[in-house]
Design a protein around this motif. Structure first.
Motif, mmCIF file in Angstrom:
data_model
loop_
_atom_site.group_PDB
_atom_site.id
_atom_site.type_symbol
_atom_site.label_atom_id
_atom_site.label_comp_id
_atom_site.label_asym_id
_atom_site.label_seq_id
_atom_site.Cartn_x
_atom_site.Cartn_y
_atom_site.Cartn_z
ATOM 1 N N ASN A 39 4.548 -12.097 -8.991
ATOM 2 C CA ASN A 39 4.779 -10.978 -9.653
ATOM 3 C C ASN A 39 4.441 -9.779 -9.461
ATOM 4 O OD1 ASN A 39 2.569 -11.366 -10.835
ATOM 5 N ND2 ASN A 39 3.017 -11.319 -13.066
ATOM 6 N N THR A 40 4.082 -9.351 -8.117
ATOM 7 C CA THR A 40 3.232 -8.248 -7.768
ATOM 8 C C THR A 40 3.773 -7.837 -6.279
ATOM 9 O OG1 THR A 40 1.271 -6.892 -7.869
ATOM 10 C CG2 THR A 40 1.403 -9.099 -6.953
ATOM 11 N N ALA A 41 3.906 -6.659 -6.133
ATOM 12 C CA ALA A 41 4.080 -6.272 -4.497
ATOM 13 C C ALA A 41 2.535 -5.829 -3.873
ATOM 14 C CB ALA A 41 5.146 -5.194 -4.496
ATOM 15 N N TYR A 42 2.531 -6.585 -2.616
ATOM 16 C CA TYR A 42 1.227 -6.420 -2.165
ATOM 17 C C TYR A 42 1.223 -5.418 -0.927
ATOM 18 C CZ TYR A 42 -0.658 -10.515 -4.779
ATOM 19 O OH TYR A 42 -1.209 -11.131 -5.682
ATOM 20 N N SER A 43 0.059 -4.753 -0.383
ATOM 21 C CA SER A 43 -0.015 -4.161 0.623
ATOM 22 C C SER A 43 -1.571 -4.163 1.138
ATOM 23 C CB SER A 43 0.060 -2.789 0.232
ATOM 24 O OG SER A 43 -0.176 -1.865 1.653
ATOM 25 N N TRP A 44 -1.775 -4.650 2.412
ATOM 26 C CA TRP A 44 -3.164 -4.903 3.026
ATOM 27 C C TRP A 44 -3.299 -4.475 4.227
ATOM 28 C CZ3 TRP A 44 -2.055 -10.238 0.425
ATOM 29 C CH2 TRP A 44 -1.410 -10.907 1.541
ATOM 30 N N PRO A 45 -4.037 -3.139 4.601
ATOM 31 C CA PRO A 45 -4.304 -2.645 5.657
ATOM 32 C C PRO A 45 -5.528 -3.255 6.181
ATOM 33 C CG PRO A 45 -4.780 -1.060 4.112
ATOM 34 C CD PRO A 45 -4.047 -2.280 3.381
ATOM 35 N N TRP A 46 -5.853 -3.074 7.432
ATOM 36 C CA TRP A 46 -7.230 -3.382 7.996
ATOM 37 C C TRP A 46 -7.887 -2.410 8.505
ATOM 38 C CZ3 TRP A 46 -9.199 -7.944 7.507
ATOM 39 C CH2 TRP A 46 -10.115 -8.399 8.301
ATOM 40 N N ILE A 47 -8.961 -2.108 8.190
ATOM 41 C CA ILE A 47 -9.751 -0.811 8.634
ATOM 42 C C ILE A 47 -11.025 -1.455 9.519
ATOM 43 C CG2 ILE A 47 -9.120 0.538 6.883
ATOM 44 C CD1 ILE A 47 -11.898 0.255 5.525
#
Length: 156
Positions: A39-47
């Motif tokens: 029930n959530t929209a994700y985003s995950w970048p890599w630094i």
């Protein structure tokens, strides 16, 4: 191993510090993510901090965290982080950094050069689209070196 696979999957989309994957669909039982909520929209970048300090702008109205390469907690971002959900400029300093630390940033000192930022935006009336639309248009998708280079470098 999971963080290495996660990093490699993100890097397959483009270089670190330039790509921010956004999950525009909700997770379900077919998702390959171990503990993702449906029930959530994700985003995950890599630094990647091998080239020095990096400013990462976190958008408002997210809930997230930063983990190092070994899944150790580094800092919370968004609602539970120092920006308290208002968004903020986080200055990530590489391990052993001894240079000048400018004011005006939330300073983060992770123990590894590679770090994973994961956050979730929220549904609006059951719809993930407003959340990821806000993320996509947010200043949060701009990263730039913290040195005197004041030009923001847009992220894909």
């Amino acid at each position: 191993m999971n963080q290495a696979a996660n990093r490699n999957a993100i890097l397959a989309l483009g270089p670190s510090n330039t790509v921010v994957p956004i999950y525009e669909q909700l997770m379900d039982s077919r998702s390959i993510n171990l503990t993702a909520n449906t029930n959530t929209a994700y985003s995950w970048p890599w630094i990647d901090l091998r080239n020095g300090p990096l400013v990462f702008e976190v958008p408002p109205k997210v809930l997230g965290t930063v983990n190092d390469m070994w899944y150790r907690w580094v800092v919370d971002v968004g609602i539970t982080g120092p920006d308290k959900g208002e968004g903020g400029k986080y200055l990530f300093l590489p391990p052993g950094y001894k240079g000048e630390v400018p004011s005006g940033y939330i300073v983060v000192r992770p123990s590894t050069f590679s770090n994973w930022v994961v956050w979730r935006s929220f549904l609006v009336d059951g719809d993930p689209k407003p959340g990821w639309t806000s993320l996509r248009s947010s200043h949060g998708f701009i990263r730039y070196p913290s040195r005197q280079d004041t030009a923001a470098h847009p992220v894909r």
